[in-house]
Design a protein around this motif. Sequence first.
Motif, PDB file in Angstrom:
ATOM      1  N   GLY A 115       0.812  -1.211   0.000  1.00  0.00           N
ATOM      2  CA  GLY A 115       0.000   0.000   0.000  1.00  0.00           C
ATOM      3  C   GLY A 115       0.847   1.264   0.000  1.00  0.00           C
ATOM      4  N   VAL A 116       0.167   2.396   0.055  1.00  0.00           N
ATOM      5  CA  VAL A 116       0.859   3.679   0.135  1.00  0.00           C
ATOM      6  C   VAL A 116       0.888   4.120   1.603  1.00  0.00           C
ATOM      7  CG1 VAL A 116       0.353   4.419  -2.204  1.00  0.00           C
ATOM      8  CG2 VAL A 116      -1.314   4.871  -0.440  1.00  0.00           C
ATOM      9  N   GLU A 124       7.248   5.995  -6.036  1.00  0.00           N
ATOM     10  CA  GLU A 124       8.177   4.975  -5.555  1.00  0.00           C
ATOM     11  C   GLU A 124       7.676   3.546  -5.758  1.00  0.00           C
ATOM     12  OE1 GLU A 124       9.588   5.653  -1.622  1.00  0.00           O
ATOM     13  OE2 GLU A 124      10.773   7.386  -2.249  1.00  0.00           O
ATOM     14  N   ARG A 125       6.495   3.399  -6.299  1.00  0.00           N
ATOM     15  CA  ARG A 125       5.968   2.048  -6.516  1.00  0.00           C
ATOM     16  C   ARG A 125       6.733   1.351  -7.632  1.00  0.00           C
ATOM     17  NH1 ARG A 125       1.311   0.739  -4.036  1.00  0.00           N
ATOM     18  NH2 ARG A 125       0.766  -0.846  -5.597  1.00  0.00           N
ATOM     19  N   ALA A 126       7.029   0.074  -7.408  1.00  0.00           N
ATOM     20  CA  ALA A 126       7.719  -0.728  -8.410  1.00  0.00           C
ATOM     21  C   ALA A 126       6.737  -1.176  -9.483  1.00  0.00           C
ATOM     22  CB  ALA A 126       8.369  -1.935  -7.748  1.00  0.00           C
ATOM     23  N   ARG A 129       1.631   0.552 -11.172  1.00  0.00           N
ATOM     24  CA  ARG A 129       1.921   1.991 -11.130  1.00  0.00           C
ATOM     25  C   ARG A 129       0.839   2.772 -11.876  1.00  0.00           C
ATOM     26  NH1 ARG A 129       7.888   2.577 -13.409  1.00  0.00           N
ATOM     27  NH2 ARG A 129       6.846   1.592 -15.183  1.00  0.00           N
ATOM     28  N   VAL A 130       0.508   3.933 -11.346  1.00  0.00           N
ATOM     29  CA  VAL A 130      -0.451   4.820 -12.012  1.00  0.00           C
ATOM     30  C   VAL A 130       0.262   6.098 -12.423  1.00  0.00           C
ATOM     31  CG1 VAL A 130      -2.372   3.903 -10.661  1.00  0.00           C
ATOM     32  CG2 VAL A 130      -1.194   5.956  -9.869  1.00  0.00           C
ATOM     33  N   GLY A 132       3.864   5.516 -13.278  1.00  0.00           N
ATOM     34  CA  GLY A 132       4.955   5.730 -12.340  1.00  0.00           C
ATOM     35  C   GLY A 132       5.601   7.092 -12.430  1.00  0.00           C
ATOM     36  N   GLU A 133       4.993   8.025 -13.182  1.00  0.00           N
ATOM     37  CA  GLU A 133       5.551   9.373 -13.321  1.00  0.00           C
ATOM     38  C   GLU A 133       4.502  10.409 -12.920  1.00  0.00           C
ATOM     39  OE1 GLU A 133       7.344  10.088 -17.114  1.00  0.00           O
ATOM     40  OE2 GLU A 133       8.488   8.204 -17.090  1.00  0.00           O
TER      41      GLU A 133
END
Length: 510
Positions: A137-138, A185-187, A192-193, A324-325
């Motif tokens: 999770g975040v 920072e998600r792999a 990733r969104v 992811g950006e």
Amino acid sequence: MTGEIGTVICTSDGPSSTQFSFVVTTRKGEIPVRRGQFIELESEEGRIIAQVQDLFKTNRYFMRPESVKEYEKGNRSLNSIFPADRWEYLVARAKASGVQTNSGLEQTTFPVSPGQKVYEANLDELAQFLGTDTNDGVELGKLKFHDLPARLDLTKLLRKHVAILAMSGSGKSYTAAVLVEELLERAREEGRVASIIVDTHGEYTTLAQANDGVDYSDRATVVKGGNVKIGVPNMSAYQFREFSPDMSGSQVRELNRVLKGLRSEMRSGKGRYDLDDVIARVEEDGESKKNTRQALLDRLYDLKSLQIFGKNDYPNWRKLAQPGEVAILDLSGVLNLRKKRVILTYFTRKLFNKRKTGQAPPFALFLEEAHQFAPSKKSVISSSILKTLAREGRKFYASLVLISQRPVRLSTTILSQANTNIILRVTNPYDLDHIKQSSERITRDTADIISSLPVGQALIVGEAVNHPIFVKIRQRKTQEAKHGASLKEVAKKYEKQHDQELEDAKAFTK
């Protein structure tokens, strides 16, 4: 069960099936329990998790003010006459959050017994109870009064939209930046969104700057509002009408005919066209009625004054939405509110349409000063697409993150679709009432805590958690925007600059 902290007592209104009071086992020099802390105890139904709503102290020797006054005459202390210090009690009032049974989490339907021992909540079980035990999770911070990370499931948090609400200076933009950092920072294997920030004050541009070993510059793009362009060849006559709502049906038909001709010429190799080309074609058009043509030209010239229309989109929607950006639309230099709304409307609609066809990745649109783009009192240019995104976005994993310091001015239709609220300090009674109406999980006691929250602490309530929780937001990894200069320094800087301009003008006239 962990450390014992008290014993359930009888009061005039409890124990009941939903709340109870307990006398706290005090330890010298310690504060054993605080308002907002979670506790646990056993009952006939199973293990109950409860939250402390309030605390108060009582002492039988200090209950009659006239007696205290008499005994304290002549610099005497009541403690020197009676063992008053041994009769001070700390009593906590708690509300049952739920009971853990063999079949899962359920509401309490039976009161606990007086004399029942109360314990500190076990952290592992508490995390499972609250729904903050997800590994991927975040993480926004830590649960207040517990050494427990507030790690929220990505789907539960974003899919049904989020509202970050707080008065100015309470940390709402800071909290939003922490959420963006977590998304960056998600792999790849975690999912990733794309993040898009509509930044009205330039507070998020530092996400693209390196800071103490943290560097997201390869994943963060800043687009200055003054450079944004809307490609006219990509627009239909109905989109023009969206930006100029008083355009009549006959004007739309005439514009559609002109655009159709320009598109045909573009496909035959004549090249792309801009708003000046559209205006020129309308002016020389002999097929339309003079009154219709003149009225249409008035509206086109009005749109031209925004200085936002060109031959191509900038930025391209692909540049805005990359997994992811983060893309930051820095609108701090755009003073015209209508221009900001047009920019938001055009690019949000394009992104949402691309997402519906699967061309764009799942995305989260962070909207600063959301009440400016979707006000409660009237409909503006950007209201329509935001309502559409709020209603339909969850079907296509297109998320909306509303950020506002005046929730009472934000469209109720849109705010009600935000199923998770992150609420920092709010003191305005109208805003508090509006927040309470938008979430049935916010009680009167919880609302009272909201008005006294320190900067950087938030209440999270809604879809992302099983129960309202108070969280201390973690420290940002990127540098915070510098908007904190003192009035004294700003005033001195202005006068120094003004004096220099006068000297330069005098030198030029000599």
